[in-house]
Design a protein around this motif. Structure first.
Motif, short mmCIF file in Angstrom:
data_model
loop_
_atom_site.label_atom_id
_atom_site.label_comp_id
_atom_site.label_asym_id
_atom_site.label_seq_id
_atom_site.Cartn_x
_atom_site.Cartn_y
_atom_site.Cartn_z
N LEU A 106 0.85 -1.19 0.00
CA LEU A 106 0.00 0.00 0.00
C LEU A 106 0.89 1.24 0.00
CD1 LEU A 106 -2.67 1.57 0.42
CD2 LEU A 106 -2.39 1.18 2.88
N ILE A 107 0.67 2.08 -1.00
CA ILE A 107 1.44 3.33 -1.09
C ILE A 107 0.47 4.48 -0.92
CG2 ILE A 107 2.92 4.76 -2.56
CD1 ILE A 107 3.63 2.11 -4.09
N LEU A 108 0.65 5.21 0.17
CA LEU A 108 -0.25 6.33 0.49
C LEU A 108 0.39 7.63 0.02
CD1 LEU A 108 -2.86 5.78 2.02
CD2 LEU A 108 -1.70 6.46 4.12
N THR A 109 -0.38 8.46 -0.66
CA THR A 109 0.16 9.75 -1.12
C THR A 109 -0.80 10.86 -0.70
OG1 THR A 109 -0.99 9.92 -3.23
CG2 THR A 109 0.98 8.56 -3.22
N PRO A 110 -0.31 12.09 -0.55
CA PRO A 110 -1.17 13.17 -0.04
C PRO A 110 -2.18 13.71 -1.05
CG PRO A 110 1.06 13.99 -0.39
CD PRO A 110 1.10 12.51 -0.65
N THR A 111 -1.90 13.60 -2.35
CA THR A 111 -2.81 14.20 -3.34
C THR A 111 -3.08 13.24 -4.48
OG1 THR A 111 -1.00 15.07 -4.72
CG2 THR A 111 -1.78 16.50 -2.95
N ARG A 112 -4.20 13.53 -5.22
CA ARG A 112 -4.54 12.65 -6.34
C ARG A 112 -3.52 12.77 -7.46
NH1 ARG A 112 -10.21 14.65 -8.70
NH2 ARG A 112 -9.44 13.71 -10.61
N GLU A 113 -2.96 13.98 -7.63
CA GLU A 113 -1.96 14.16 -8.69
C GLU A 113 -0.74 13.27 -8.43
OE1 GLU A 113 -3.40 16.71 -7.03
OE2 GLU A 113 -4.69 17.47 -8.64
N LEU A 114 -0.30 13.30 -7.17
CA LEU A 114 0.87 12.48 -6.83
C LEU A 114 0.51 10.99 -6.93
CD1 LEU A 114 3.82 12.65 -5.97
CD2 LEU A 114 3.08 12.60 -3.59
N ALA A 115 -0.70 10.64 -6.49
CA ALA A 115 -1.13 9.24 -6.58
C ALA A 115 -1.08 8.76 -8.03
CB ALA A 115 -2.55 9.10 -6.02
N ASP A 116 -1.58 9.58 -8.93
CA ASP A 116 -1.59 9.25 -10.35
C ASP A 116 -0.17 9.06 -10.90
OD1 ASP A 116 -3.63 8.69 -12.01
OD2 ASP A 116 -4.11 10.77 -12.53
N GLN A 117 0.69 9.98 -10.49
CA GLN A 117 2.09 9.97 -10.94
C GLN A 117 2.82 8.72 -10.44
OE1 GLN A 117 3.52 13.99 -10.07
NE2 GLN A 117 5.57 13.10 -9.98
N SER A 151 -11.01 -7.16 -8.87
CA SER A 151 -10.33 -8.09 -9.77
C SER A 151 -8.95 -8.49 -9.22
CB SER A 151 -10.21 -7.50 -11.18
OG SER A 151 -9.34 -6.40 -11.14
N GLY A 152 -8.49 -7.78 -8.19
CA GLY A 152 -7.24 -8.15 -7.53
C GLY A 152 -6.05 -7.34 -7.99
N VAL A 153 -5.34 -6.74 -7.03
CA VAL A 153 -4.11 -5.99 -7.34
C VAL A 153 -3.11 -6.21 -6.20
CG1 VAL A 153 -5.13 -4.13 -8.73
CG2 VAL A 153 -4.95 -3.83 -6.27
N GLU A 154 -1.86 -6.38 -6.56
CA GLU A 154 -0.83 -6.55 -5.54
C GLU A 154 -0.35 -5.21 -4.98
OE1 GLU A 154 -0.72 -8.42 -8.33
OE2 GLU A 154 -0.64 -10.48 -7.60
N ILE A 155 -0.38 -4.17 -5.82
CA ILE A 155 0.14 -2.86 -5.39
C ILE A 155 -0.97 -1.83 -5.51
CG2 ILE A 155 1.94 -1.11 -5.74
CD1 ILE A 155 3.61 -3.29 -7.16
N LEU A 156 -1.30 -1.20 -4.39
CA LEU A 156 -2.36 -0.20 -4.39
C LEU A 156 -1.78 1.16 -4.01
CD1 LEU A 156 -5.36 0.65 -4.47
CD2 LEU A 156 -5.50 0.01 -2.05
N ILE A 157 -2.07 2.14 -4.85
CA ILE A 157 -1.66 3.52 -4.59
C ILE A 157 -2.95 4.26 -4.23
CG2 ILE A 157 -0.58 5.61 -5.54
CD1 ILE A 157 0.10 2.36 -7.30
N ALA A 158 -2.94 5.01 -3.12
CA ALA A 158 -4.19 5.60 -2.65
C ALA A 158 -3.95 6.90 -1.92
CB ALA A 158 -4.89 4.62 -1.71
N THR A 159 -4.98 7.75 -1.96
CA THR A 159 -5.00 8.88 -1.03
C THR A 159 -5.79 8.42 0.21
OG1 THR A 159 -6.94 9.75 -2.20
CG2 THR A 159 -4.80 10.68 -2.81
#
Ligand code: AMP
Length: 202
Positions: A106-117, A151-159
């Motif tokens: 799980l990768i947590l980021t502060p903003t949607r722009e950064l999450a997308d990047q 559908s299943g994901v090993e790596i999740l990026i999220a705000t």
């Protein structure tokens, strides 16, 4: 957040100007990364890790916690993404069953722009592996995000807010998550994420 909560955390700070430029520069070959990851790096044209990558990658590969500080644009995203992909290669599989693709990082980021990047980077670095990733952030319909999670994901990026929405609605199960990243942790703490952190970590 208090660092004493993470007694085994290695603290690394890089200063591009101060890093020794007379030494032989390290190469990505030195880390023992899997061929699909090396292929992705070759696609990007990366040969030499940046200073934060050279310091962080071996530590993460050993399974240690690390806190890194480096200026914007110095390759921090790859410094955690590459070793995470390498560690998750042990779980990589091509099964169509969502149960075989639980969220492991799980990768947590502060903003949607950064999450997308970050999500774009993770996709690029894992494109030759069977590992799956997706990104969830607020301000958009949850339905397509839910379908991707189901559908299943090993790596999740999220705000953080949208992550908790999915947890609350039980569209996300983090019970098999082994790796946790707080990207731009200082900005995230400035935005008042601290009270939610124990819930997310639990
Ligand atoms: P970041 O600090 O993670 O946003 O990365 C900044 C930029 O550097 C991005 O455009 C990356 O694609 C690029 N980059 C990251 N690592 C390397 C590397 N080892 N060699 C060359 N460029 C890189």
């Amino acid at each position: 957040m208090c660092l004493t909560q993470f007694p085994l955390m290695t603290d690394i700070t890089t200063d591009q100007m101060a890093d020794d430029s007379s030494a032989t520069p390290p190469r990505f070959d030195d880390f023992g990364l899997a061929p699909p990851i090396m292929q992705a790096l070759a696609d990007q044209g990366y040969v030499h890790p940046t200073p934060i990558q050279a310091k962080a990658i071996p530590i993460v590969l050993q399974g240690h916690d690390v806190m890194g500080a480096a200026q914007t644009g110095t390759g921090k995203t790859a410094s955690f993404s590459l070793p995470i992909i390498q560690l998750l290669m042990a779980h990589a599989n091509t099964s169509a069953s969502p149960a075989r693709h639980p969220v492991r990082a799980l990768i947590l980021t502060p903003t949607r722009e950064l999450a997308d990047q970050v999500a774009e980077n993770v996709k690029a670095y894992s494109r030759h592996t069977p590992l799956r990733s997706t990104v969830v952030f607020g301000g958009v319909d949850m339905t397509p995000q839910t379908a991707a999670l189901r559908s299943g994901v090993e790596i999740l990026i999220a705000t953080p807010g949208r992550l908790l929405d999915h947890v609350q609605q039980k569209t996300l199960n983090l019970s098999q998550t082994e790796i946790f990243v707080m990207d731009e942790a200082d900005r995230m703490l400035d935005k008042g994420v601290l009270p939610d952190l124990p819930r997310i970590i639990n």
